[in-house]
Design an enzyme around this catalytic site. Structure first.
Site, PDB file in Angstrom:
ATOM      1  N   GLY A 191     -25.987   3.861 -19.531  1.00 50.67           N
ATOM      2  CA  GLY A 191     -26.315   3.420 -20.979  1.00 50.67           C
ATOM      3  C   GLY A 191     -26.332   4.203 -22.087  1.00 50.67           C
ATOM      4  N   ALA A 192     -25.818   4.032 -23.126  1.00 52.88           N
ATOM      5  CA  ALA A 192     -25.471   4.898 -24.295  1.00 52.88           C
ATOM      6  C   ALA A 192     -26.672   4.523 -25.393  1.00 52.88           C
ATOM      7  N   TYR A 239     -30.465   5.352 -27.053  1.00 48.61           N
ATOM      8  CA  TYR A 239     -31.172   6.491 -27.717  1.00 48.61           C
ATOM      9  C   TYR A 239     -31.189   7.511 -26.542  1.00 48.61           C
ATOM     10  N   LYS A 268     -21.931  -0.643 -21.669  1.00 52.24           N
ATOM     11  CA  LYS A 268     -21.487  -2.029 -21.819  1.00 52.24           C
ATOM     12  C   LYS A 268     -20.299  -2.103 -23.070  1.00 52.24           C
ATOM     13  N   VAL A 313     -23.040  -2.184 -15.494  1.00 56.11           N
ATOM     14  CA  VAL A 313     -23.676  -1.890 -14.460  1.00 56.11           C
ATOM     15  C   VAL A 313     -24.300  -2.801 -14.009  1.00 56.11           C
ATOM     16  N   GLU A 320     -40.929  -6.747 -38.792  1.00 54.57           N
ATOM     17  CA  GLU A 320     -39.790  -6.000 -39.222  1.00 54.57           C
ATOM     18  C   GLU A 320     -38.693  -7.187 -39.371  1.00 54.57           C
ATOM     19  N   ASP A 347     -36.619   3.228 -22.574  1.00 55.84           N
ATOM     20  CA  ASP A 347     -37.627   1.881 -22.389  1.00 55.84           C
ATOM     21  C   ASP A 347     -37.400   1.717 -20.860  1.00 55.84           C
ATOM     22  N   ALA A 392     -37.647   4.415 -29.773  1.00 58.37           N
ATOM     23  CA  ALA A 392     -36.515   5.212 -29.999  1.00 58.37           C
ATOM     24  C   ALA A 392     -37.262   6.545 -30.092  1.00 58.37           C
ATOM     25  N   GLN A 393     -38.092   6.883 -30.710  1.00 51.04           N
ATOM     26  CA  GLN A 393     -38.604   8.267 -31.056  1.00 51.04           C
ATOM     27  C   GLN A 393     -38.833   8.864 -29.649  1.00 51.04           C
TER      28      GLN A 393
HETATM   29  P1  FAD Z   1     -31.398   1.079 -25.946  1.00 51.70           P
HETATM   30  O1  FAD Z   1     -31.255   1.827 -27.117  1.00 51.70           O
HETATM   31  O2  FAD Z   1     -31.468  -0.320 -25.795  1.00 51.70           O
HETATM   32  O3  FAD Z   1     -29.979   1.308 -25.251  1.00 51.70           O
HETATM   33  C1  FAD Z   1     -29.661   0.881 -23.952  1.00 51.70           C
HETATM   34  C2  FAD Z   1     -28.267   1.147 -23.682  1.00 51.70           C
HETATM   35  O4  FAD Z   1     -27.840   0.427 -22.582  1.00 51.70           O
HETATM   36  C3  FAD Z   1     -27.277  -0.028 -24.524  1.00 51.70           C
HETATM   37  O5  FAD Z   1     -26.118   0.526 -25.421  1.00 51.70           O
HETATM   38  C4  FAD Z   1     -26.726  -1.000 -23.808  1.00 51.70           C
HETATM   39  O6  FAD Z   1     -25.605  -1.563 -24.271  1.00 51.70           O
HETATM   40  C5  FAD Z   1     -26.729  -0.544 -22.778  1.00 51.70           C
HETATM   41  N1  FAD Z   1     -26.725  -1.323 -21.355  1.00 51.70           N
HETATM   42  C6  FAD Z   1     -27.523  -2.092 -21.067  1.00 51.70           C
HETATM   43  N2  FAD Z   1     -27.414  -2.835 -19.728  1.00 51.70           N
HETATM   44  C7  FAD Z   1     -26.277  -2.292 -19.434  1.00 51.70           C
HETATM   45  C8  FAD Z   1     -25.410  -2.482 -18.234  1.00 51.70           C
HETATM   46  N3  FAD Z   1     -25.792  -3.479 -17.311  1.00 51.70           N
HETATM   47  N4  FAD Z   1     -24.327  -1.907 -18.050  1.00 51.70           N
HETATM   48  C9  FAD Z   1     -23.994  -0.716 -18.976  1.00 51.70           C
HETATM   49  N5  FAD Z   1     -24.728  -0.529 -20.027  1.00 51.70           N
HETATM   50  C10 FAD Z   1     -25.778  -1.117 -20.365  1.00 51.70           C
HETATM   51  N6  FAD Z   1     -38.449   2.247 -32.048  1.00 51.70           N
HETATM   52  C11 FAD Z   1     -38.903   3.688 -32.755  1.00 51.70           C
HETATM   53  O7  FAD Z   1     -39.213   4.687 -32.327  1.00 51.70           O
HETATM   54  N7  FAD Z   1     -38.674   3.423 -34.127  1.00 51.70           N
HETATM   55  C12 FAD Z   1     -38.372   2.291 -34.581  1.00 51.70           C
HETATM   56  O8  FAD Z   1     -38.391   2.079 -36.111  1.00 51.70           O
HETATM   57  C13 FAD Z   1     -37.820   1.069 -33.856  1.00 51.70           C
HETATM   58  N8  FAD Z   1     -37.315   0.143 -34.511  1.00 51.70           N
HETATM   59  C14 FAD Z   1     -37.084  -0.998 -33.844  1.00 51.70           C
HETATM   60  C15 FAD Z   1     -36.545  -2.185 -34.484  1.00 51.70           C
HETATM   61  C16 FAD Z   1     -36.082  -3.231 -33.525  1.00 51.70           C
HETATM   62  C17 FAD Z   1     -35.625  -4.472 -34.100  1.00 51.70           C
HETATM   63  C18 FAD Z   1     -36.224  -3.114 -32.053  1.00 51.70           C
HETATM   64  C19 FAD Z   1     -35.824  -4.227 -31.191  1.00 51.70           C
HETATM   65  C20 FAD Z   1     -36.585  -1.894 -31.626  1.00 51.70           C
HETATM   66  C21 FAD Z   1     -37.174  -0.861 -32.271  1.00 51.70           C
HETATM   67  N9  FAD Z   1     -37.638   0.283 -31.712  1.00 51.70           N
HETATM   68  C22 FAD Z   1     -37.967   1.316 -32.444  1.00 51.70           C
HETATM   69  C23 FAD Z   1     -37.632   0.487 -30.373  1.00 51.70           C
HETATM   70  C24 FAD Z   1     -36.369   1.267 -29.729  1.00 51.70           C
HETATM   71  O9  FAD Z   1     -35.229   0.657 -30.265  1.00 51.70           O
HETATM   72  C25 FAD Z   1     -36.184   1.334 -28.424  1.00 51.70           C
HETATM   73  O10 FAD Z   1     -37.363   1.798 -27.862  1.00 51.70           O
HETATM   74  C26 FAD Z   1     -35.095   2.074 -27.895  1.00 51.70           C
HETATM   75  O11 FAD Z   1     -33.916   1.389 -28.380  1.00 51.70           O
HETATM   76  C27 FAD Z   1     -34.890   2.305 -26.347  1.00 51.70           C
HETATM   77  O12 FAD Z   1     -33.816   3.424 -26.331  1.00 51.70           O
HETATM   78  P2  FAD Z   1     -33.056   3.116 -24.862  1.00 51.70           P
HETATM   79  O13 FAD Z   1     -32.346   4.287 -24.834  1.00 51.70           O
HETATM   80  O14 FAD Z   1     -34.093   3.119 -23.679  1.00 51.70           O
HETATM   81  O15 FAD Z   1     -32.173   1.753 -24.948  1.00 51.70           O
HETATM   82  P1  NAD Z   2     -44.935  -5.535 -28.804  1.00 52.37           P
HETATM   83  O1  NAD Z   2     -45.300  -5.523 -27.285  1.00 52.37           O
HETATM   84  O2  NAD Z   2     -45.074  -4.270 -29.366  1.00 52.37           O
HETATM   85  O3  NAD Z   2     -45.440  -6.782 -29.532  1.00 52.37           O
HETATM   86  C1  NAD Z   2     -45.544  -8.042 -28.895  1.00 52.37           C
HETATM   87  C2  NAD Z   2     -46.471  -9.010 -29.664  1.00 52.37           C
HETATM   88  O4  NAD Z   2     -46.240 -10.192 -28.997  1.00 52.37           O
HETATM   89  C3  NAD Z   2     -47.749  -8.516 -29.535  1.00 52.37           C
HETATM   90  O5  NAD Z   2     -48.384  -8.715 -30.843  1.00 52.37           O
HETATM   91  C4  NAD Z   2     -48.552  -9.730 -28.560  1.00 52.37           C
HETATM   92  O6  NAD Z   2     -49.856  -9.921 -28.768  1.00 52.37           O
HETATM   93  C5  NAD Z   2     -47.597 -10.812 -28.755  1.00 52.37           C
HETATM   94  N1  NAD Z   2     -47.529 -11.734 -27.884  1.00 52.37           N
HETATM   95  C6  NAD Z   2     -47.454 -11.658 -26.492  1.00 52.37           C
HETATM   96  N2  NAD Z   2     -47.481 -12.940 -25.940  1.00 52.37           N
HETATM   97  C7  NAD Z   2     -47.327 -13.741 -26.929  1.00 52.37           C
HETATM   98  C8  NAD Z   2     -47.485 -15.186 -26.989  1.00 52.37           C
HETATM   99  N3  NAD Z   2     -47.195 -15.889 -25.656  1.00 52.37           N
HETATM  100  N4  NAD Z   2     -47.470 -15.719 -28.014  1.00 52.37           N
HETATM  101  C9  NAD Z   2     -47.584 -15.198 -29.123  1.00 52.37           C
HETATM  102  N5  NAD Z   2     -47.626 -13.797 -29.566  1.00 52.37           N
HETATM  103  C10 NAD Z   2     -47.321 -13.136 -28.298  1.00 52.37           C
HETATM  104  O7  NAD Z   2     -43.200  -5.561 -28.740  1.00 52.37           O
HETATM  105  P2  NAD Z   2     -42.265  -5.422 -29.842  1.00 52.37           P
HETATM  106  O8  NAD Z   2     -42.628  -5.930 -31.272  1.00 52.37           O
HETATM  107  O9  NAD Z   2     -40.859  -6.141 -29.356  1.00 52.37           O
HETATM  108  O10 NAD Z   2     -41.782  -3.982 -29.742  1.00 52.37           O
HETATM  109  C11 NAD Z   2     -41.438  -3.341 -28.527  1.00 52.37           C
HETATM  110  C12 NAD Z   2     -41.541  -1.876 -28.740  1.00 52.37           C
HETATM  111  O11 NAD Z   2     -40.543  -1.386 -29.758  1.00 52.37           O
HETATM  112  C13 NAD Z   2     -42.891  -1.432 -29.086  1.00 52.37           C
HETATM  113  O12 NAD Z   2     -43.351  -0.219 -28.137  1.00 52.37           O
HETATM  114  C14 NAD Z   2     -42.698  -1.083 -30.509  1.00 52.37           C
HETATM  115  O13 NAD Z   2     -43.466  -0.037 -30.855  1.00 52.37           O
HETATM  116  C15 NAD Z   2     -41.523  -0.578 -30.655  1.00 52.37           C
HETATM  117  N6  NAD Z   2     -40.890  -1.098 -31.965  1.00 52.37           N
HETATM  118  C16 NAD Z   2     -41.116  -0.024 -32.947  1.00 52.37           C
HETATM  119  C17 NAD Z   2     -40.803  -0.269 -34.345  1.00 52.37           C
HETATM  120  C18 NAD Z   2     -41.114   0.792 -35.227  1.00 52.37           C
HETATM  121  O14 NAD Z   2     -41.652   1.825 -34.855  1.00 52.37           O
HETATM  122  N7  NAD Z   2     -40.717   0.551 -36.596  1.00 52.37           N
HETATM  123  C19 NAD Z   2     -40.166  -1.449 -34.478  1.00 52.37           C
HETATM  124  C20 NAD Z   2     -39.682  -2.257 -33.451  1.00 52.37           C
HETATM  125  C21 NAD Z   2     -40.277  -2.047 -32.260  1.00 52.37           C
END
Ligand code: FAD
Ligand code: NAD
Length: 398
Positions: free
Chosen positions: A10-11, A13, A38, A81, A170, A297, A313-314
């Protein structure tokens, strides 16, 4: 002695920062490093809510791995994978290839958590990859086009976002900006378009600072978003969502952002997990395996009060950096200098659409443009870290 094989899955964060750190710390002959992903790009997950709503092109969130990885030092494999065999120290890819390893790093990211709610997996979208968000954007546009051809079908222009966590909030910020543009493009009366956020908890962003939550809700309400708090989604069908109150919202668009769990490959490969995440030790090792590390994650870590850190991601970035340092020491036989992983939380910032945001920088509350600027600053720092000034300037929209 043969060169140790380090295999990174996985590439995202976590995996990317581990790879870049190893690439920087180790010499060519010290380890054979392989990164499997992937796609041949890294995607900036933290931006995906923008292309999902259509307020930014999806390409913007992609970073070509060949531009940031030194392929003289790292063997880059575009592959999926399928499974991990920790006893045989081998990973199987979907094309049947087997990759042996001495040290394994699992960074396969999250999957949507659906809590077994009927129909969500089949009928809801989720913001989880470039391909997934392209589909959401196209679908929303198609719904407007369909509505113009079948007037009276308001379910086509009704949008439901399940969950008011940070992802949902967001995305709603962007959708609130995008809908007026679509109304103009497709000549649709904006008052007919409905955007609902359905949240199970009594408040949006449960557990977050009240002033910041109120600010976010106020901004989103002004953009036309209607909140249904304290209202869990019970069921999703091709025609809409059923709420715990008995209400049925007719819609062809449900975006599920109700939470995440670790990649199911980890559990299927026999690792002990909680919601798909491996409870790692202070060196990010999986229980029972000294040579298997988990980042991002897929990893579960706890604070001093025994509460799990949210997957962000942090934290994934910091884990990758810590692991690169420790793995370099392990490869060099300097186990004595391993550094335990302790997250250094810098705050939480959320965007609420164009030029708007809110959050905590350290413990200080920030709102509006200031928050949006802090968020841009943090994006810039990340891009600089992975690809230098060139990438940062190319990608960050000021
Ligand atoms: P990912 O970044 O999801 O990377 C996983 C990698 O594994 C991907 O490249 C994927 O293609 C690859 N992969 C998956 N399955 C396979 C497989 N079977 N074979 C090969 N490769 C594979 N967090 C913050 O701290 N600040 C934020 O502002 C923030 N904003 C967010 C906004 C959104 C819309 C979302 C959805 C999440 C946000 N998050 C934020 C949460 C953050 O994005 C995740 O916690 C973070 O991406 C996790 O990093 P990771 O390295 O575990 O996985
Ligand atoms: P989350 O778990 O933080 O929030 C999910 C929300 O869905 C909760 O409020 C929960 O009560 C609600 N929920 C659960 N079951 C439900 C149901 N049946 N019906 C209606 N609502 C329901 O998930 P997320 O927002 O996808 O975030 C995932 C992770 O990524 C978190 O750790 C978050 O902090 C992080 N993230 C961070 C940022 C940022 O820092 N800007 C942005 C996006 C995500």
């Amino acid at each position: 002695m043969s060169t140790p094989k380090i295999l990174i899955l996985g590439a995202g964060y976590g995996g990317l920062l581990t790879t870049l750190g190893l690439q920087q710390r180790l010499n060519y002959n010290e380890a054979e490093i392989t990164l499997v992903n992937k796609h041949d790009y890294h995607f900036i997950t933290t931006w995906l809510h923008e292309p999902a709503a259509g307020t930014a092109p999806a390409d913007h969130a992609r970073v070509d791995l060949h531009k940031i990885i030194d392929t003289n030092k790292v063997n880059l494999i575009k592959g999926t994978v399928e499974s991990i065999d920790p006893k045989a120290q081998s990973v199987k890819l979907a094309d049947g290839k087997e990759l042996p390893y001495d040290h394994l790093v699992i960074g396969l990211g999250p999957e949507p958590e659906t809590f077994g709610i009927e129909g969500l997996r089949e009928h809801a979208f989720s913001i989880r990859s470039i391909n997934a968000v392209l589909q959401i954007r196209e679908h929303i546009e198609y719904m407007f086009a369909k509505y113009k051809n079948e007037p009276g079908r308001e379910d086509y222009i009704t949008f439901v976002v399940g969950g008011a966590g940070f992802t949902g909030i967001e995305f709603l910020g962007e959708l609130g900006d995008r809908i007026p543009e679509l109304c103009q493009e497709f000549d649709v009366d904006p008052s007919l378009v409905k955007i609902y956020n359905v949240e199970a908890a009594p408040t949006a962003l449960p557990g977050f600072d009240k002033d910041l939550v109120d600010y976010a809700m106020n901004i989103l309400q002004r953009k036309g978003i209607e909140f249904r708090l304290n209202t869990p989604i019970k069921k999703c069908t091709p025609d809409g969502v059923e709420l715990a109150t008995g209400e049925f919202i007719k819609t062809k668009t449900v975006v599920w952002s109700g939470g995440v769990r670790g990649n199911s490959i980890v559990e299927k490969s026999g690792f002990e997990v909680m919601r798909g995440r491996v409870k790692v030790d202070e060196y990010l090792r999986a229980p029972g395996y000294e040579n298997v590390f988990v980042v991002g994650d897929c990893a579960l870590i706890f604070n001093d009060e025994g509460r799990p850190y949210p997957p962000t991601a942090q934290i994934a970035i910091q884990e990758g950096e810590n692991l690169a340092r420790n793995l370099s020491s392990i490869v060099r036989g300097e186990k004595i200098s391993l550094v335990p992983f302790v997250p250094a939380l810098q705050g939480t910032l959320a965007s609420l659409g164009k030029g708007e945001g809110m959050g905590l920088v350290g413990t200080k509350k920030v709102f509006g443009t200031t928050a949006a600027l802090f968020k841009k600053g943090s994006d810039l720092r990340y891009l600089y870290k992975i690809g230098g000034l060139g990438l940062a300037l190319k990608k960050v929209k000021l």
